[in-house]
Scaffold this active site. Structure first.
Site, PDB file in Angstrom:
ATOM      1  N   CYS A 135      38.662 -37.674 -14.542  1.00 53.33           N
ATOM      2  CA  CYS A 135      37.465 -37.388 -15.341  1.00 53.33           C
ATOM      3  C   CYS A 135      36.377 -38.404 -14.998  1.00 53.33           C
ATOM      4  O   CYS A 135      36.635 -39.600 -14.931  1.00 53.33           O
ATOM      5  CB  CYS A 135      37.803 -37.464 -16.830  1.00 53.33           C
ATOM      6  SG  CYS A 135      36.384 -37.063 -17.871  1.00 53.33           S
TER       7      CYS A 135
ATOM      8  N   CYS B 250      35.559 -43.405 -20.861  1.00 54.61           N
ATOM      9  CA  CYS B 250      36.095 -43.717 -22.196  1.00 54.61           C
ATOM     10  C   CYS B 250      37.233 -44.741 -22.043  1.00 54.61           C
ATOM     11  O   CYS B 250      38.237 -44.450 -21.363  1.00 54.61           O
ATOM     12  CB  CYS B 250      36.605 -42.438 -22.850  1.00 54.61           C
ATOM     13  SG  CYS B 250      35.445 -41.068 -22.702  1.00 54.61           S
TER      14      CYS B 250
ATOM     15  N   CYS C 197      41.057 -43.872 -22.436  1.00 56.17           N
ATOM     16  CA  CYS C 197      41.616 -42.615 -21.929  1.00 56.17           C
ATOM     17  C   CYS C 197      42.386 -42.741 -20.616  1.00 56.17           C
ATOM     18  O   CYS C 197      41.892 -43.289 -19.625  1.00 56.17           O
ATOM     19  CB  CYS C 197      40.502 -41.592 -21.773  1.00 56.17           C
ATOM     20  SG  CYS C 197      41.156 -39.953 -21.381  1.00 56.17           S
TER      21      CYS C 197
ATOM     22  N   CYS D 112      45.265 -25.306 -28.660  1.00 55.89           N
ATOM     23  CA  CYS D 112      44.095 -26.097 -28.288  1.00 55.89           C
ATOM     24  C   CYS D 112      44.180 -26.493 -26.815  1.00 55.89           C
ATOM     25  O   CYS D 112      45.128 -27.164 -26.410  1.00 55.89           O
ATOM     26  CB  CYS D 112      44.041 -27.332 -29.179  1.00 55.89           C
ATOM     27  SG  CYS D 112      42.650 -28.381 -28.811  1.00 55.89           S
TER      28      CYS D 112
ATOM     29  N   CYS E  96      41.294 -22.909 -29.741  1.00 54.90           N
ATOM     30  CA  CYS E  96      40.460 -24.106 -29.757  1.00 54.90           C
ATOM     31  C   CYS E  96      40.352 -24.622 -28.322  1.00 54.90           C
ATOM     32  O   CYS E  96      41.323 -24.525 -27.571  1.00 54.90           O
ATOM     33  CB  CYS E  96      41.097 -25.168 -30.655  1.00 54.90           C
ATOM     34  SG  CYS E  96      40.158 -26.721 -30.670  1.00 54.90           S
TER      35      CYS E  96
ATOM     36  N   CYS F 215      35.575 -28.822 -34.745  1.00 50.51           N
ATOM     37  CA  CYS F 215      36.676 -29.769 -34.896  1.00 50.51           C
ATOM     38  C   CYS F 215      36.143 -31.094 -34.374  1.00 50.51           C
ATOM     39  O   CYS F 215      35.874 -31.214 -33.176  1.00 50.51           O
ATOM     40  CB  CYS F 215      37.866 -29.286 -34.070  1.00 50.51           C
ATOM     41  SG  CYS F 215      39.221 -30.480 -34.020  1.00 50.51           S
TER      42      CYS F 215
ATOM     43  N   ARG G 155      43.515 -33.901 -39.715  1.00 48.30           N
ATOM     44  CA  ARG G 155      44.699 -33.820 -38.841  1.00 48.30           C
ATOM     45  C   ARG G 155      45.211 -35.190 -38.422  1.00 48.30           C
ATOM     46  O   ARG G 155      44.474 -36.009 -37.899  1.00 48.30           O
ATOM     47  CB  ARG G 155      44.377 -32.989 -37.594  1.00 48.30           C
ATOM     48  CG  ARG G 155      45.568 -32.862 -36.634  1.00 48.30           C
ATOM     49  CD  ARG G 155      45.344 -31.860 -35.503  1.00 48.30           C
ATOM     50  NE  ARG G 155      44.882 -30.601 -36.044  1.00 48.30           N
ATOM     51  CZ  ARG G 155      43.653 -30.131 -35.874  1.00 48.30           C
ATOM     52  NH1 ARG G 155      42.799 -30.794 -35.136  1.00 48.30           N
ATOM     53  NH2 ARG G 155      43.295 -28.996 -36.421  1.00 48.30           N
TER      54      ARG G 155
END
Ligand code: SAM
Ligand code: DTB
Ligand code: SF4
Length: 318
Positions: A53, A57, A60, A97, A128, A188, A260
């Site tokens: 990616c 972040c 991550c 998801c 999702c 979400c 959640r």
């Protein structure tokens, strides 16, 4: 209690500062005014494109900026996704998801994700996706294909955001959430705790979520999974009671949202998870894996549901 979008940071801080038992009692009382007791919504995650990616972040495993030893994978076949979705349905999940390690979907990816949404939806599951930033047209096309929810987390406070991610801004996140809302999908959005942020940053995150024009229908609260090789790989664990307090405050200020218990459940005891449910959490990710890291074991979750007398919510499909 009616829905409020005008919470102040001071009010949220005051909720955190209450004695723990008062806070959890209030959260459970609010929960029972808005939701049936003992019903938990269950989602299953699948990574449809893993690793490499371009975003940075710091938490991550999938960022190309760090060496987390994760094996990258190209887009997986739609048939594989459908097989996994059917298996998730058979094991009692109501929502599927699908996550991709993209900064944003490219136009060439759109036919792939749109077909996937249609086919997963046709299985009778709620759908999702979490694909990074969306423009207005992409959000509309996902909605038209039948996507119920879009996951896009604010992750931390506005002030702490640039300490964690430098390749996009907090306002970029808000723009995507706006496109998702305008397209008519359910939102979400939640965050991560345990990134090394302060209590004040946790207050700031919850304040941003609870003062959106409409509360997110679903609020995932992740406890950092410290991944070796990422800049946060050695971060000490946040005290669990602080995480439980965050759940309780979220429940009180966003009383109609599903809260959640997300990443970080693997290392928690049954009693800690029971306390999180008492604090108003009413949703979990179920299955062996989150996106790239291990999740709590399914058979252990089944036993926990049995022990606590919890039941799974059925899919809410139109
Ligand atoms: N790439 C998309 C994005 O960032 O919006 C979607 C996938 S991303 C993995 C979804 C969310 O997972 C992040 O916003 C973050 O809240 C959570 N997450 C990622 N890595 C995590 C970790 N190591 N521990 C806890 N939560 C994590
Ligand atoms: C969310 O808030 N948490 C999920 C889901 N939305 C996409 C992802 C958790 C990822 C945990 C780290 C991993 O497995 O890579
Ligand atoms: Fe990419 Fe999402 Fe991971 Fe950030 S959290 S590096 S955007 S996959």
């Amino acid at each position: 209690m009616s829905l409020r979008n005008d919470w102040t940071r001071e009010e949220i801080q005051t909720l955190y500062d209450q004695p723990f038992l008062d806070l959890v009692f209030d959260a459970q009382s609010v929960h029972r005014q808005h939701f049936p007791a003992n019903i938990i919504q269950v989602s299953t995650l699948l990574s449809i494109k893993t690793g490499k990616c371009p975003e940075d972040c710091k938490y991550c495993s999938q960022s190309a900026h760090y060496d987390s030893k994760l094996e990258a994978e190209k887009r997986i076949a739609v048939e594989t996704v459908i097989r996994e979705a059917q298996a998730a349905k058979d094991s009692g999940s109501s929502r599927f998801c699908m996550g991709a390690a993209w900064r944003n979907p490219h136009e060439r990816d759109m036919p792939y994700v749109l077909e996937m949404v249609k086919e997963v939806k046709a299985l009778g599951l709620e759908t999702c996706m979490t694909l990074g930033m969306l423009n207005a047209s992409q959000a509309e096309r996902l909605k038209d294909a039948g996507l119920d929810y879009y996951n896009h987390n604010l992750d931390t406070s506005r002030e702490y955001y640039s300490h964690i991610i430098s390749t996009r801004t907090f306002d970029d996140r808000l723009d995507t959430l706006d496109h998702v809302r305008q397209a008519g999908m359910k939102v979400c959005s939640g965050g991560i705790v345990g990134l090394g942020e302060t209590r004040n940053d946790r207050v700031g995150l919850l304040h941003e979520l609870a003062t959106l024009p409409i509360h997110p229908e679903s609020v995932p609260l992740n406890l950092l999974v410290a991944v070796e090789g990422t800049p946060l790989g050695d971060t000490p664990q946040l005290p669990i009671l602080e995480w439980i307090k965050t759940i309780a405050v979220a429940r009180i200020i966003m009383p109609q949202s599903y809260v959640r218990l997300s990443a970080g459940r693997e290392g928690l005891s049954d009693s800690e998870q029971a306390m999180a449910f008492l604090a108003g959490a009413n949703s979990i990710f179920y299955g062996e894996k989150l996106l790239t890291t291990p999740n709590a074991d399914s058979s252990r979750d089944d036993r926990l549901f049995e022990t606590l007398g919890l039941h799974r919510e059925a899919p809410r499909v139109d």
